[in-house]
Design a protein around this motif. Sequence first.
Motif, PDB file in Angstrom:
ATOM      1  N   ARG A   1      -5.502  -2.480   4.421  1.00  9.17           N
ATOM      2  CA  ARG A   1      -5.112  -3.838   5.090  1.00  9.17           C
ATOM      3  C   ARG A   1      -5.308  -3.676   6.572  1.00  9.17           C
TER       4      ARG A   1
ATOM      5  N   GLN B   1       3.824  -1.296   3.427  1.00  7.72           N
ATOM      6  CA  GLN B   1       3.198   0.089   3.001  1.00  7.72           C
ATOM      7  C   GLN B   1       4.597   0.800   2.841  1.00  7.72           C
TER       8      GLN B   1
ATOM      9  N   ASP C   1      -0.802  -1.539  -5.818  1.00  9.54           N
ATOM     10  CA  ASP C   1      -1.789  -1.889  -4.961  1.00  9.54           C
ATOM     11  C   ASP C   1      -3.239  -2.162  -5.656  1.00  9.54           C
TER      12      ASP C   1
ATOM     13  N   GLU D   1       0.891  -1.114  -0.072  1.00  8.82           N
ATOM     14  CA  GLU D   1      -0.051  -0.141   0.070  1.00  8.82           C
ATOM     15  C   GLU D   1       0.883   1.433   0.084  1.00  8.82           C
TER      16      GLU D   1
ATOM     17  N   LYS E   1      -3.291   5.553   0.357  1.00 10.92           N
ATOM     18  CA  LYS E   1      -4.469   4.934   1.458  1.00 10.92           C
ATOM     19  C   LYS E   1      -4.098   5.346   2.680  1.00 10.92           C
TER      20      LYS E   1
ATOM     21  N   GLU F   1       8.372  -3.362  -2.453  1.00 10.32           N
ATOM     22  CA  GLU F   1       7.375  -4.457  -2.416  1.00 10.32           C
ATOM     23  C   GLU F   1       8.088  -5.959  -2.315  1.00 10.32           C
TER      24      GLU F   1
END
Length: 374
Positions: A364, A328, A358, A2, A42, A322
């Motif tokens: 999450r 995140q 994402d 994220e 997010k 990632e």
Amino acid sequence: MEFGLFVQGYVGKRAETDPLAEHKALMEETEYVIQADKSGFKYAWASEHHFLEEYSHLSANDVFLGYLAHATDRIHLGSGIFNPLAQVNHPVKVAEKVAMLDHLSEGRHEFGSGRGAGSHEILGFIPGVTDMNYTKEIWEETIAEFPKMWLQEEYVGFQGKHWSLPPRKIFPKPYGKSHPAMWYAAGSPPSYAMAARKGLGVLGFSVQKVSDMQWVLDQYKGNIGQAEPIGDYVNDNVMVTSTAVCAPTHAEAVRIAAGGGLHYLQSLVFRYHDTFPRPEGFPVWPETLPEFTEEIIELLIAEELLICGDPDEVTQQCKRWEAAGADQLSFGMPIGISREDTLQSIRLIGEHVIPKIDTDPVHRTTRFRQGAGN
């Protein structure tokens, strides 16, 4: 993985020539969060610092986040951090503010806690302390009390070394089910392991490059499976931060980054965070690093110390985080660049980068919270 945005009320040298620099910095950062919300980020994290001239003027971040709760729709709004040391903010007041923000945002608040920056900040509230680890003792006796304040109909009260409270009903209770996700601003490897054992997510402000993720995963993910959560659920989350510049072309992104005053920001970090290990040869304040040239920016990109480039390049750089295991990635914008260039970075990342990485529409932490008690 994220994505988030990190703001801190950085004023820098602008105040030398603009009497409204502080006001403009704070208002621009609200605009960045609002744009991040529209662009599919997010999370947004707002710092709490005190007395740190130029570096961070965002001291009342509960007020800042309350404004953003009304001004945004989907983005989660996190305290990065609230300082729950009784000498700074009474724990009951922190619990009340967290629950109030949870209501105003309708379940979008994230509760990050920590112990403050270096000696200049800490000694303002706790004069005479000679060991900065003293604050760890205060935080440790406090942090597990928050879920009790939120979830017990009448909080049983607390009698500790540093603060106390008789039994009281504490209002408001959090919005909806359970309570906001709990995070800890971790620095050293032992603090990552400690946070994992308590079931807390970590705000990894000390993670500098992708290769650092190995020791982070060893310490955090190696312990989270055996967590005895102090809250209602485990927040299995590692957030890391990186400066980011995204522009239509590589050359433009590098040019923008070179004009972003990153050398001065880094110098202020070590001016105030005097508990951080100082790199060999790093200048001692008031000396600062020399200004970064475009060649230095290219080197920082190659060393994975800066996310910078066109949308395709930025996507590949983010995918490295990632692949390394970050849950995140939150961006700090190079604070010396213009408002227009900052908003451009946020929009381009939202349009071209986030959709490729994402693909889950649900946060999450929302999933963890929804699963509390199951």
